[in-house]
Design an enzyme around this catalytic site. Sequence first.
Site: not given
Length: 696
Positions: A206, A347
């Site tokens: 991320e 995710e």
Amino acid sequence: MTVGLLGAAGTDVWAADAAAAKPAVRSVEPGAAADAAPGDDWLRTQGNKIVDAQGDEVWLTGANWFGFNAGERVFHGLWSGNITEITKSMADRGINIVRVPVSTQLLLEWKNGQAAVPSGVNAYANPEIAGKTSLEVFDTWLALCKRYGIKVMLDVHSAEADNSGHVYPVWWKGSITSEDFYTAWEWVTARYKNDDTLVAMDVKNEPHGTASTSPRAKWDGSTDQDNFKYVCETAGKRMLAINPNLLVLCEGIEIYPKAGVSWTSTTPTDYHSTWWGGNLRGVRDHPVDLGAHNDQLVYSPHDYGPLVHLQPWFTGDWNRTTLERDVWDPNWLYLHKENKAPLLIGEWGGFLDGGPNQKWMTALRDLIVEHRIHQTFWCLNPNSGDTGGLLLGDWKTWDEEKYALLKPALWQHDGKFVSLDHEVPLGGSGTTTGVSLRDVYGDGPGDPTDTTAPTAPTGLTSPAKTSSSVTLSWTASTDNVGVSGYDVYRGGTKVNAAPVTGTTYTDTGLAASTAYSYTVRAHDAAGNVSTPSAALSVTTESAGTPSGAVKVRYKNNDSSATDNAIRPSLQVANTGASAVDLSKVSLRYYFTRDGSASVNAYCDYAAVGCAQVKLRVVPLSAPVAGADAYLEVSFAAGSLAAGRDTGDIQLRMAKSDWSNFNEANDYSRSTVTAYADAPAIPAYTGTTLAWGAPPA
């Protein structure tokens, strides 16, 4: 995990192929484990698919188990749960790959011989790892994964071994430099280069940052320190120089500049914004280049629901169609649909709230299943604050409701879960729930003894056409684990130059107002070809017909641009040669809200009945010229015959505080008082733009 702004951390899939699956040439019986041949399980990419060394398509379907990234430096849950039991239960439940978050700091400690015995292990519950260092625990766990047929992916979740380290936007921090980051990846790659249990590396979790954040991650063609595209290339090439068989996963970032905007801008509205790690728009302009090893590249977005953060696209009457059209397609799904590269959603997950979050999770699950997108669910851990986990608080009992939602997105064949190991069934020796790759494919579709043809595709339709093109769509062959592509025939002539790996194809260069007959055949890597699908006859549109099947007409019912109401009248016209399902049609009227008050929308009159007209006001994630929101108009039901329109639909918008608008510069507004074509009011059929253009 993705945290939006801030935060914590059954249908059988591929089981329908069992009805017509080709006979497997098995060297082991299902459920009987053999020692895996070293190096036979490495993976590579082929278009938007991941395949094994023989070219057989595989499906990576797994989960995340975090803890090694945090201060404990070991899997969470080992303070009460047993590492062997947890691992075996994942295999038995169909988790064929586990994404393991780590930190750069931890890898450097391991490299420098500084691994310590973690305090987060209950020796009584885990006698097999009592007294072991964190590195020894990891090695013991890798051996367990090998025993149970699970593959592993490492993810550098943060620079420092810090429970909140994932919120830092870049890959360097404090004393940990970018070079440390690359060195850590090289060391761990070299240590496990001969172990095909560890098959993939997720370069960095991320990367993110907004317009005014410093530091932040960007994506462009530079070699700047903060350019994550360059970081993916650098880390990937350095790892692949050591082990050319690894899959290298590159996540997205958070923002990407709109057309004509430079990364130097600090204005939020100059950027497209989405979840941390979820913005892969930059790949279209600046794809990651791993050189000779580009067939090891996988892009890996993250996506979450409204309980993690209430993003603008969760406003109003949203659904899978709007999510796919407004969020997934432009940010990452285009890479799969255009056959550019495989996707692995690293995710996704959350709480089952019986409401919006569960609605989002089901929609994304269905997308994953339909397109066979690779995925690792967030997460196993029950201590993930804003998502919960697959396990309950005792680290032993599974959340059966959440698992039931996930199960269709786990690879299954003949009702059993499929390992990514050629010899070891998922679940290990004696399993009754899993099979190996050899159980599914035998010696692979390239085996000369394989003479069984795939079944023909079904459901051939034409969802769109123009005066010079026809788009075709079909349902995959039921034995699709053996299918490597499809061929499209116009009459008796094959029209696709390369194999079609998806289930859609657009035939171009056609004559206007001409009927064409199409069939589709499936084939596998051994050269076996199915019988043709049922034929479909399609007539192209006449010359000059708009590219979509619908268009929008508009007139302005309010001459004042500065009063307290916006009053557009609209008509939807069917420009095609066949009826249009109105439930698949939506329009967008773009405007500025001129203040912070919420805006309500009303249907004052509709020839089709106001009960059939659905309205929602959707704020834009970032304002554009002439708009910071749009009114979406869709239909509950109905069919619109060819050449007909809906008749008048008279709409009105007003603010909750009844203050005035200033419509003078609104993108979709004009001053026409008689119906006229309105390309500034785009229309969609499903997720496809069929008319007009949204504001840039």
